[in-house]
Design an enzyme around this catalytic site. Structure first.
Site: not given
Ligand code: ADP
Ligand code: F6P
Length: 322
Positions: A21, A127, A154
Site C-alpha cells: 500500500r 525470522d 503456561r
C-alpha cells in the site's frame, strides 16, 4: 520514471500488505504507475502483472498475508530464467522493481540489478535474520503470536504440573526462540547459535522442578541441532525430572494474522522510503531500520552477511530463567 513494479517474495510476513500500500500510494503521489507482480519470481516469469490503483490497495493495511501472493521459484535462479524475467520486464515497460521479502528474495533482486534493472529491497521475514536492519516486517507480529500461545500453554502447564517444549520458526536463526523465551518466561531456550545438549535441557527442567516451579517451558528454535520430537522423546525417557512433558510445534500459525502497530508502521515507512529511493535514482540497496531512522544498505552487503543475535540477549535469557 513512469512505471515501477512491486512484488512480495519468500515466506509471507504480516505487514507485507502495508508495504505494498505504501509503495503504491507513494508512487501515485509522484505520478508513477505501480504494477503488482503476482506470486513473486514465478509471476515475473509468467508475466502475471496487474495495475495497482489507489483503490486496489484500500482496506489491506490490517490484513496478514499478501494480496499479491508469494512463491518460491527455482527457475529464476538459473541464467535462462533470469533472461526470461528481463524480457518480461522490458516488454511491459517496467523501469524498476521493488522486492519485499527475505534474504533469498533479496538475492533475486541482486540478480535483476546485475542485468541492469534498478531494484530496491524491503526486508520482510519473520525470522529476523536479514543483515542491515534492526528488524524486518513481520517479526514483531510473529513474536506477539508466539507469546500469546506461550502464555496459554503456561496456563495449562501450571494446572497439570507439566513441562512444555514449544518449537518456533526461524529457519537457521534463533531470534524468535530467544526473544519469546525471554518475554514469555521460559526456563530454557534452545537455539542454533548456542546449542545445548538434550541432557542439559533435561537438567534445566529438573532444576526448575527442584526449585518448586509448578510448570516449566522450554522454547526451541526449528533450526536447533536435533528435532523437537527427538527431544520430547528423550525428555519423556529421562526419569529424573518431575514434570510430565508435552510438545507443541507452533508452525505456520506464526506467519498469519493482522500485523501489530509496530509492523504496520515499519512496513509503511519502509514502503514509502523504498519508492522514494527508487525515484531519486538509488539502485541495488535495501531500506533498513537503524535506531529510529530509515537507512539504505547495499544489497551486496545484505546478501553476503547474516544478522546475528547479540551475546547480551543470551545472557539476559540465562539470568531471567532462574
Ligand atoms: P526468503 O526470501 O524468505 O529468504 P527464499 O530463500 O525461499 O525466501 O527465496 C525466495 C525466492 O527468491 C526463491 O524461491 C528464488 O526464486 C529467489 N532466490 C533466492 N535465492 C536466489 C539467488 N541466489 N538468485 C536468484 N534468485 C534467488
Ligand atoms: O522464512 C520464513 C519461514 O517461516 C521460516 O521460519 C520457515 O523455516 C520457513 O519459512 C517455512 O517455509 P514454508 O512456508 O515453505 O514451509
Amino acid at each position: 520514471m513512469k512505471r515501477i513494479a512491486v512484488m512480495t517474495s519468500g515466506g509471507d510476513a504480516p505487514g507485507m500488505n502495508a508495504a505494498i500500500r505504501a509503495v503504491v500510494r507513494t508512487g501515485l503521489q509522484h505520478n508513477v504507475e505501480v504494477i503488482g507482480i503476482r506470486a513473486a519470481y514465478s509471476g515475473l516469469l509468467a508475466g502475471d502483472f496487474e495495475l495497482l490503483t489507489s483503490r486496489a490497495v484500500s482496506g489491506i493495511l490490517q490484513r496478514g498475508g499478501t494480496i499479491l501472493q508469494t512463491a518460491r521459484n527455482e527457475e529464476f535462479k538459473t541464467p535462462a530464467g533470469q533472461k526470461r524475467a528481463l524480457r518480461r520486464i522490458n516488454e511491459n515497460g517496467i523501469e524498476g522493481v521493488i522486492v519485499v521479502g527475505g534474504d533469498g528474495s533479496l538475492r533475486g533482486a541482486m540478480a535483476l540489478q546485475k542485468m541492469g534493472i534498478p531494484v530496491i529491497g524491503v526486508p520482510a521475514s519473520i525470522d529476523n535474520d536479514i543483515w542491515g536492519t534492526n528488524t524486518s516486517i513481520g517479526v514483531d507480529t510473529a513474536l506477539n503470536t508466539i507469546l500469546d500461545s506461550l502464555d496459554r500453554l503456561r496456563d495449562t502447564a501450571t494446572s497439570h504440573n507439566r513441562a512444555f517444549l514449544i518449537e518456533v520458526m526461524g529457519r537457521n536463526c534463533g531470534y524468535l526462540a530467544l526473544m519469546s523465551g525471554i518475554l514469555g518466561g521460559a526456563e530454557i531456550v534452545i537455539t542454533p547459535e548456542q546449542p545445548i545438549s538434550m541432557d542439559d535441557v533435561a537438567q534445566a527442567l529438573d532444576d526448575a522442578y527442584v526449585r518448586g516451579k509448578s510448570h516449566a517451558i522450554a522454547v526451541m528454535a526449528e533450526g536447533a541441532p536435533y528435532k523437537a520430537t527427538e527431544l520430547a522423546d528423550y525428555l519423556n525417557d529421562h526419569k529424573t525430572h518431575g514434570f510430565d512433558i508435552r510438545l507443541t510445534i507452533l508452525g505456520h500459525i506464526q506467519r498469519g494474522g493482522s500485523p501489530t502497530a509496530f509492523d504496520r508502521l515499519l512496513a509503511t515507512r519502509l514502503g514509502v522510503a523504498a519508492m522514494e529511493a527508487m525515484l531519486r535514482g538509488e539502485n541495488g540497496v535495501m531500506i533498513g531500520l537503524e535506531g529510529r531512522e530509515m537507512i539504505t544498505v547495499p544489497l551486496s552487503e545484505v546478501t553476503t552477511k547474516t544478522r546475528e543475535i547479540g551475546e547480551s540477549w543470551f545472557r539476559l535469557a540465562h539470568i531471567l530463567s532462574r
